[in-house]
Write a protein that holds these residues in place. Structure first.
Motif, mmCIF file in Angstrom:
data_model
loop_
_atom_site.group_PDB
_atom_site.id
_atom_site.type_symbol
_atom_site.label_atom_id
_atom_site.label_comp_id
_atom_site.label_asym_id
_atom_site.label_seq_id
_atom_site.Cartn_x
_atom_site.Cartn_y
_atom_site.Cartn_z
ATOM 1 N N PHE A 42 0.844 -1.195 0.000
ATOM 2 C CA PHE A 42 0.000 0.000 0.000
ATOM 3 C C PHE A 42 0.881 1.247 0.000
ATOM 4 N N GLN A 43 0.400 2.299 -0.629
ATOM 5 C CA GLN A 43 1.122 3.565 -0.708
ATOM 6 C C GLN A 43 0.157 4.715 -0.443
ATOM 7 N N TYR A 44 0.720 5.915 -0.358
ATOM 8 C CA TYR A 44 -0.052 7.154 -0.193
ATOM 9 C C TYR A 44 -0.931 7.125 1.054
ATOM 10 N N VAL A 45 -0.391 6.621 2.148
ATOM 11 C CA VAL A 45 -1.167 6.605 3.385
ATOM 12 C C VAL A 45 -0.213 6.653 4.581
ATOM 13 N N THR A 46 -0.535 7.474 5.559
ATOM 14 C CA THR A 46 0.228 7.551 6.795
ATOM 15 C C THR A 46 -0.448 6.681 7.854
ATOM 16 N N LYS A 47 0.221 6.510 8.980
ATOM 17 C CA LYS A 47 -0.374 5.760 10.085
ATOM 18 C C LYS A 47 -1.683 6.409 10.522
ATOM 19 N N ASP A 48 -1.686 7.726 10.639
ATOM 20 C CA ASP A 48 -2.890 8.442 11.071
ATOM 21 C C ASP A 48 -4.020 8.266 10.063
ATOM 22 N N LEU A 49 -3.694 8.315 8.774
ATOM 23 C CA LEU A 49 -4.725 8.195 7.751
ATOM 24 C C LEU A 49 -5.298 6.777 7.696
ATOM 25 N N VAL A 50 -4.485 5.776 8.014
ATOM 26 C CA VAL A 50 -5.000 4.398 8.071
ATOM 27 C C VAL A 50 -6.151 4.316 9.065
ATOM 28 N N TYR A 51 -5.941 4.881 10.250
ATOM 29 C CA TYR A 51 -6.985 4.863 11.281
ATOM 30 C C TYR A 51 -8.203 5.699 10.861
ATOM 31 N N LYS A 52 -7.958 6.844 10.259
ATOM 32 C CA LYS A 52 -9.058 7.703 9.851
ATOM 33 C C LYS A 52 -9.919 7.044 8.762
ATOM 34 N N GLN A 53 -9.263 6.422 7.798
ATOM 35 C CA GLN A 53 -10.009 5.766 6.727
ATOM 36 C C GLN A 53 -10.820 4.586 7.258
ATOM 37 N N ASN A 54 -10.276 3.897 8.242
ATOM 38 C CA ASN A 54 -11.029 2.802 8.859
ATOM 39 C C ASN A 54 -12.223 3.360 9.643
ATOM 40 N N GLN A 55 -12.014 4.479 10.325
ATOM 41 C CA GLN A 55 -13.094 5.148 11.054
ATOM 42 C C GLN A 55 -14.195 5.588 10.089
ATOM 43 N N GLU A 114 -6.717 -1.356 1.208
ATOM 44 C CA GLU A 114 -7.019 -0.882 -0.138
ATOM 45 C C GLU A 114 -8.491 -0.498 -0.269
ATOM 46 N N ASN A 115 -9.368 -1.273 0.357
ATOM 47 C CA ASN A 115 -10.790 -0.978 0.288
ATOM 48 C C ASN A 115 -11.120 0.333 1.010
ATOM 49 N N ASN A 116 -10.530 0.518 2.192
ATOM 50 C CA ASN A 116 -10.762 1.759 2.945
ATOM 51 C C ASN A 116 -10.278 2.979 2.168
ATOM 52 N N LYS A 117 -9.122 2.815 1.512
ATOM 53 C CA LYS A 117 -8.593 3.936 0.728
ATOM 54 C C LYS A 117 -9.510 4.253 -0.455
ATOM 55 N N ALA A 118 -10.049 3.202 -1.099
ATOM 56 C CA ALA A 118 -10.948 3.410 -2.238
ATOM 57 C C ALA A 118 -12.256 4.067 -1.800
ATOM 58 N N ILE A 119 -12.748 3.714 -0.595
ATOM 59 C CA ILE A 119 -13.970 4.358 -0.071
ATOM 60 C C ILE A 119 -13.724 5.847 0.151
ATOM 61 N N HIS A 120 -12.586 6.166 0.761
ATOM 62 C CA HIS A 120 -12.223 7.560 0.991
ATOM 63 C C HIS A 120 -12.084 8.313 -0.333
ATOM 64 N N LYS A 121 -11.388 7.699 -1.275
ATOM 65 C CA LYS A 121 -11.135 8.346 -2.560
ATOM 66 C C LYS A 121 -12.427 8.590 -3.335
ATOM 67 N N GLY A 122 -13.370 7.644 -3.267
ATOM 68 C CA GLY A 122 -14.594 7.754 -4.048
ATOM 69 C C GLY A 122 -15.711 8.531 -3.389
ATOM 70 N N LEU A 123 -15.562 8.850 -2.105
ATOM 71 C CA LEU A 123 -16.648 9.513 -1.381
ATOM 72 C C LEU A 123 -17.010 10.855 -2.015
ATOM 73 N N PHE A 124 -16.008 11.675 -2.266
ATOM 74 C CA PHE A 124 -16.258 12.978 -2.892
ATOM 75 C C PHE A 124 -15.505 13.124 -4.212
ATOM 76 N N GLY A 125 -14.989 12.003 -4.726
ATOM 77 C CA GLY A 125 -14.290 12.050 -6.005
ATOM 78 C C GLY A 125 -15.251 12.156 -7.178
ATOM 79 N N ASN A 126 -14.709 12.466 -8.349
ATOM 80 C CA ASN A 126 -15.529 12.576 -9.560
ATOM 81 C C ASN A 126 -15.744 11.188 -10.148
ATOM 82 N N LEU A 127 -16.958 10.634 -9.972
ATOM 83 C CA LEU A 127 -17.270 9.287 -10.444
ATOM 84 C C LEU A 127 -18.464 9.337 -11.398
#
Length: 443
Positions: free
Chosen positions: A134-147, A418-431
């Motif tokens: 996994f890339q483009y994620v910090t320890k803090d962001l891992v927890y936030k994306q899971n939250q 990867e799933n948590n990151k995709a949820i974060h990315k797609g929440l307000f992304g242009n889809l």
């Protein structure tokens, strides 16, 4: 802070008289995976994803050379190496002192200053080839994306969400989720569209771009040389031919080493396998340390070193679905191969992940083909791991019991991340409509 995941490795010789005491220190720090020891609390490290300390015993290599007992420290982190080491020295000063006072290169009888510890870590640093799932994620962001994922799922299970759901389009469903997230102050960070910085992109792909420019440019110049005979084009031709020639020479010399009679390993006892697997007690993630002297042959350590310098260039395109991080490195003048990995599930299934396809077997052979007892290879990529029984025997024989290991998010698999990151990315992304449907299926 940067979000590219990287690895730091330190190597030190162990004082023979301090071996037993060092094992006791590492066992105390491990503390049944509670990580509550007062002198070392890795949970306070904000840049760190994983930490491993492993003891390599003194052993005799196939060529008769005695290799000393060593202690390896391996960390995985995001951000700059400078910031990571400073945080490690500041937060873990007491614990580091307790560990390293049993090593030959450490000369402090009393706890040193942070700066002295920092200098010691820098001097102990050695190169490693690092892989991450996994890339483009910090320890803090891992927890936030899971939250974020938990908050959305809790909303989807609520009566408030289900009321009036019938007849809504996927886009309207996503809009309701967006509106709900906006009402939660703790999720305000998720309102900004997910994006990666140019600096992180350059960090990950910079080496590949550089070498494609050098080799691609030299090839083009070399092709043009017969037509224009310009000195610059001659330089390009020389560079490209030298690179291809170096690879050819290394392969020919390696083939000579491959003809040295293969020395298979004895079957690993059931007791040894049980000793290893009984420690794989975590339901999601475990750790593996496989450390071996190299086979006999003059060129092997140089060929392996060349390979380990090439691999990081294409690291962004490598993916093994069960591997969080892995690293390969050489110690003792290149005469030992070290492999450390954090993976999902158990070591038996994980080990087979490397040989479940022809491509992965070839990649495996390029590195593990040099390890003592590993099945014989041919031209670096043939044979080797195709002998699954011999491969697994080699893994089990050289697998070490890790003294200490720590993971910041033990309950999350690579696919979870990867799933948590995709949820974060797609929440307000242009889809578009199709992408929104795919995004909803992740929830």
């Amino acid at each position: 802070m940067g979000t590219i995941h990287d690895g730091f490795t330190a190597s030190n010789r162990i004082r023979q008289e301090g071996m037993d005491a060092l094992k006791d220190v590492l066992e105390a720090l491990q503390d049944d995976f509670k990580y509550a020891h007062p002198s070392f609390s890795p949970k306070k490290l904000e840049t760190t994803h994983f930490i491993t300390w492993v003891i390599i015993p003194k052993e005799v290599a196939p060529n008769g050379r005695t290799l000393p007992a060593r202690l390896l420290l391996m960390t995985s982190y995001t951000g700059s190496k400078r910031e990571h080491l400073r945080e490690l020295a500041e937060v873990g000063l007491s614990g580091l002192h307790e560990v390293y006072k049993h090593c030959e290169e450490y000369h402090y009888s009393e706890k040193p200053s942070v700066e002295n510890m920092l200098n010691f870590l820098r001097k102990s640093s050695i190169k490693n080839t690092f892989y991450t799932g996994f890339q483009y994620v910090t320890k803090d962001l891992v927890y936030k994306q899971n939250q974020l994922r938990y908050a959305i799922q809790e909303y989807l299970d609520s009566d408030v969400f289900r009321a009036g759901l019938e007849g809504l389009t996927p886009g309207q469903v996503r809009k309701r989720i967006q509106d709900h997230v906006r009402t939660i102050p703790d999720l305000s960070w998720a309102l900004k569209p997910y994006k990666r910085s140019f600096g992180d992109f350059l960090n990950l792909y910079g080496a590949l771009i550089f070498w494609l420019f050098i080799l691609g440019g030299s090839l083009v110049l070399g092709i043009l040389y017969p037509f224009f005979h310009h000195p610059l084009m001659l330089v390009g031709l020389i560079i490209f031919c030298a690179f291809i020639g170096l690879i050819g020479i290394l392969l020919v010399l390696l083939r000579m080493d491959e003809n040295i009679p293969y020395e298979p390993l004895e079957e690993v006892s059931d007791e040894r396998i049980y000793d290893i697997t009984s420690r794989e007690i975590h339901p999601v993630k475990n750790e593996m340390s496989v450390i071996s002297p190299l086979k006999r042959g003059f060129i092997r350590r140089f060929f392996l070193a060349f390979t380990l310098r090439i691999v990081p260039i294409v690291r962004a395109f490598s993916y093994i679905p069960t591997v969080h991080t892995a690293r390969w490195l050489q110690t003792d003048g290149g005469r030992r191969l070290v492999f450390i990995a954090y993976y999902d599930n158990t070591s038996e299934g994980y080990a087979h992940d490397f040989v479940d396809s022809t491509k992965r077997t070839r990649n495996l052979n390029l590195i593990f083909g040099h390890a003592s007892g590993f099945p014989a290879t041919k031209w670096a990529v043939g044979g080797g791991g195709k002998d699954r029984k011999g491969y697994i025997t080699g893994v089990r024989t050289h697998q070490k019991i890790t003294g200490f290991w720590y993971s910041t998010f033990p309950e999350l698999s690579v696919l979870n991340l990867e799933n948590n990151k995709a949820i974060h990315k797609g929440l307000f992304g242009n889809l578009d409509e199709k992408e929104i449907k795919q995004w909803l299926l992740r929830l």
